[in-house]
Design a protein around this motif. Structure first.
Motif, PDB file in Angstrom:
ATOM      1  N   TYR A 159       0.846  -1.196   0.000  1.00 29.41           N
ATOM      2  CA  TYR A 159       0.000   0.000   0.000  1.00 29.41           C
ATOM      3  C   TYR A 159       0.884   1.250   0.000  1.00 29.41           C
ATOM      4  O   TYR A 159       1.904   1.299   0.700  1.00 29.41           O
ATOM      5  CB  TYR A 159      -0.899   0.005   1.231  1.00 29.41           C
ATOM      6  CG  TYR A 159      -2.204   0.729   1.022  1.00 29.41           C
ATOM      7  CD1 TYR A 159      -3.303   0.070   0.490  1.00 29.41           C
ATOM      8  CD2 TYR A 159      -2.335   2.074   1.340  1.00 29.41           C
ATOM      9  CE1 TYR A 159      -4.503   0.729   0.292  1.00 29.41           C
ATOM     10  CE2 TYR A 159      -3.523   2.742   1.141  1.00 29.41           C
ATOM     11  CZ  TYR A 159      -4.610   2.063   0.611  1.00 29.41           C
ATOM     12  OH  TYR A 159      -5.792   2.720   0.407  1.00 29.41           O
TER      13      TYR A 159
ATOM     14  N   GLN B 241      -0.895   5.194   4.011  1.00 29.33           N
ATOM     15  CA  GLN B 241      -1.065   4.056   4.917  1.00 29.33           C
ATOM     16  C   GLN B 241      -1.909   4.375   6.145  1.00 29.33           C
ATOM     17  O   GLN B 241      -2.247   3.467   6.915  1.00 29.33           O
ATOM     18  CB  GLN B 241       0.310   3.522   5.332  1.00 29.33           C
ATOM     19  CG  GLN B 241       1.001   2.769   4.205  1.00 29.33           C
ATOM     20  CD  GLN B 241       2.366   2.234   4.582  1.00 29.33           C
ATOM     21  OE1 GLN B 241       2.852   2.453   5.693  1.00 29.33           O
ATOM     22  NE2 GLN B 241       3.005   1.542   3.657  1.00 29.33           N
TER      23      GLN B 241
ATOM     24  N   MET C 261      -9.910   1.600   1.629  1.00 29.61           N
ATOM     25  CA  MET C 261      -8.822   0.890   0.969  1.00 29.61           C
ATOM     26  C   MET C 261      -8.727   1.229  -0.515  1.00 29.61           C
ATOM     27  O   MET C 261      -7.629   1.410  -1.049  1.00 29.61           O
ATOM     28  CB  MET C 261      -9.009  -0.618   1.143  1.00 29.61           C
ATOM     29  CG  MET C 261      -8.871  -1.115   2.575  1.00 29.61           C
ATOM     30  SD  MET C 261      -7.204  -0.942   3.248  1.00 29.61           S
ATOM     31  CE  MET C 261      -6.326  -2.191   2.328  1.00 29.61           C
TER      32      MET C 261
ATOM     33  N   VAL D   6      -6.591   3.484  -5.083  1.00 33.92           N
ATOM     34  CA  VAL D   6      -5.550   2.469  -4.909  1.00 33.92           C
ATOM     35  C   VAL D   6      -6.117   1.140  -5.391  1.00 33.92           C
ATOM     36  O   VAL D   6      -7.157   0.692  -4.902  1.00 33.92           O
ATOM     37  CB  VAL D   6      -5.100   2.348  -3.436  1.00 33.92           C
ATOM     38  CG1 VAL D   6      -4.052   1.248  -3.292  1.00 33.92           C
ATOM     39  CG2 VAL D   6      -4.553   3.675  -2.931  1.00 33.92           C
TER      40      VAL D   6
ATOM     41  N   ASP E 186      -2.639  -3.560  -4.961  1.00 32.08           N
ATOM     42  CA  ASP E 186      -1.681  -2.913  -4.064  1.00 32.08           C
ATOM     43  C   ASP E 186      -2.082  -3.016  -2.598  1.00 32.08           C
ATOM     44  O   ASP E 186      -1.367  -2.512  -1.735  1.00 32.08           O
ATOM     45  CB  ASP E 186      -1.526  -1.429  -4.440  1.00 32.08           C
ATOM     46  CG  ASP E 186      -0.896  -1.247  -5.812  1.00 32.08           C
ATOM     47  OD1 ASP E 186      -0.074  -2.097  -6.184  1.00 32.08           O
ATOM     48  OD2 ASP E 186      -1.240  -0.268  -6.499  1.00 32.08           O
ATOM     49  N   TRP E 187      -3.223  -3.637  -2.328  1.00 32.33           N
ATOM     50  CA  TRP E 187      -3.606  -3.843  -0.937  1.00 32.33           C
ATOM     51  C   TRP E 187      -2.726  -4.939  -0.345  1.00 32.33           C
ATOM     52  O   TRP E 187      -2.266  -5.839  -1.048  1.00 32.33           O
ATOM     53  CB  TRP E 187      -5.061  -4.267  -0.821  1.00 32.33           C
ATOM     54  CG  TRP E 187      -6.045  -3.270  -1.353  1.00 32.33           C
ATOM     55  CD1 TRP E 187      -5.770  -2.117  -2.027  1.00 32.33           C
ATOM     56  CD2 TRP E 187      -7.463  -3.352  -1.275  1.00 32.33           C
ATOM     57  NE1 TRP E 187      -6.919  -1.473  -2.377  1.00 32.33           N
ATOM     58  CE2 TRP E 187      -7.987  -2.205  -1.927  1.00 32.33           C
ATOM     59  CE3 TRP E 187      -8.344  -4.263  -0.729  1.00 32.33           C
ATOM     60  CZ2 TRP E 187      -9.344  -1.970  -2.033  1.00 32.33           C
ATOM     61  CZ3 TRP E 187      -9.703  -4.040  -0.831  1.00 32.33           C
ATOM     62  CH2 TRP E 187     -10.196  -2.896  -1.470  1.00 32.33           C
TER      63      TRP E 187
END
Length: 354
Positions: A77, A82, A125, A135, A139-140
């Protein structure tokens, strides 16, 4: 109190010569191993600093956790974003705390609670709304992804498992056969295969202009796998309910729905609660299988962090940290299940004496 403790020790640990020798041998072994672990993990350990301090120390290097906790907990992330997965974890913990409270043990509260919580977590998220930077789910990673996978598995899997268990006991041959085929089909396939099918095979059967999020496919796949095993546990609980309960409901002219939801199913879930809890804990650990299809859960993120040549030698400390996370979750779930079981027993005893 002192005499009772001495009597307990004499009865359980020193009742015979052989048992006394075994007790002393185990105590000596625990003392030797425990002293070395204490020296390695606490006395000679390094809790802060860099690689230089760790290499000079004779014990564990817990400084690696402080150095690498961000990639471990949040995976790939984006660094500057973050705070969003951190807030996502806070929402998850608050939702769990509310769900575990007896005051909230009602579907009219739990389903809206988790619906809103998962929606908030998804927005946090993924972004793209309320001014949040988008995002991609690829990319999590880290602990928030593990919690999302676990929550989705249980929230989807538990109702499906109950439906499958009831379907397998249905008097309708078609429904019973369909449930048997579904349960036995998925139970006979490894979870890794289901994940590969969800990620690589399922998109081949979808229309060209239709795309289902990869993470959603994975959650559904794990949830169905979980549901098939949980269904057999619940079916065992249903079979343990005395036949007289069904007959009493029939005498009262209760419908199948009321008989199942108000009389049979609560008793069945009470009977199989330990086994249900066991599968829920296993579902938490099964989320680590997503490493196979390229998702960075907390365990995968840890493995990636350990590719850093400066910190690679301290993999033991890092994996102990991850093990502690899984251990805490599993222990809390098991203790909560024991508490619920005792609460139900106390309630039944109170009703019996009244």
């Amino acid at each position: 109190m002192r005499h009772s403790a001495i009597n307990w020790l004499r009865r359980n640990l020193f009742s015979s010569l052989a048992q006394t020798a075994l007790t002393l041998a185990l105590a000596l072994l625990i003392l030797l191993v425990g002293s070395k672990l204490l020296r390695w993990g606490v006395t000679d350990a390094v809790f802060s600093g860099g690689v230089t301090e760790c290499r000079a120390a004779a014990g564990a290097c817990w400084a690696v956790i402080g150095e690498k906790y961000r990639p471990i907990l949040f995976g790939l992330y984006p660094y500057e974003q973050q705070w969003r997965p951190a807030l996502c974890m806070l929402v998850w913990f608050v939702s769990v705390a509310l769900s575990l409270s007896p005051m909230c043990w009602h579907s009219r509260f739990l389903w809206p609670l988790w619906g809103v919580s998962l929606a908030v977590m998804s927005i946090l998220m993924s972004g793209g709304a309320f001014g949040l930077v988008p995002v991609q789910s690829a990319d999590w990673g880290g602990l928030p992804l593990t919690l999302l996978l676990f929550s989705g598995t249980v929230i989807i899997g538990m109702p499906v498992s109950i439906a499958l268990a009831l379907g397998r006991r249905s008097p309708l041959p078609f429904l019973r056969g369909l449930s048997v085929i579904f349960i036995e089909g998925l139970r006979g396939v490894p979870l890794i295969t289901i994940l590969f099918v969800a990620v690589n095979v399922l998109p081949l059967f979808l229309p060209t202009n239709m795309e289902i999020n990869k993470l959603l496919r994975i959650i559904v796949g794990i949830a169905l796998f979980f549901a098939c095993y949980q269904a057999e546990v619940i079916r065992g609980g249903l079979q343990s309910v005395p036949r007289g309960q069904y007959e009493a409901a029939a005498v009262l002219n209760l419908s199948y729905w009321h008989t199942t939801t108000k009389i049979v199913l609560p008793q069945a879930l009470r009977i199989c609660l330990p086994a249900v809890t066991n599968h829920i804990i296993a579902a938490m650990k099964n989320t680590s299988f997503v490493i196979i299809i390229g998702l960075f859960d907390v365990l995968t993120a840890t493995s990636a962090v350990m590719q850093d040549p400066l910190w690679r030698r301290y993999y033991i400390e890092t994996y102990l940290f991850i093990s502690a996370i899984y251990l805490v979750f599993g222990f809390m779930l098991s203790r909560y299940a024991i508490w619920v079981e005792k609460r139900i027993d106390a309630s039944r005893n109170a009703e019996g004496t009244s």
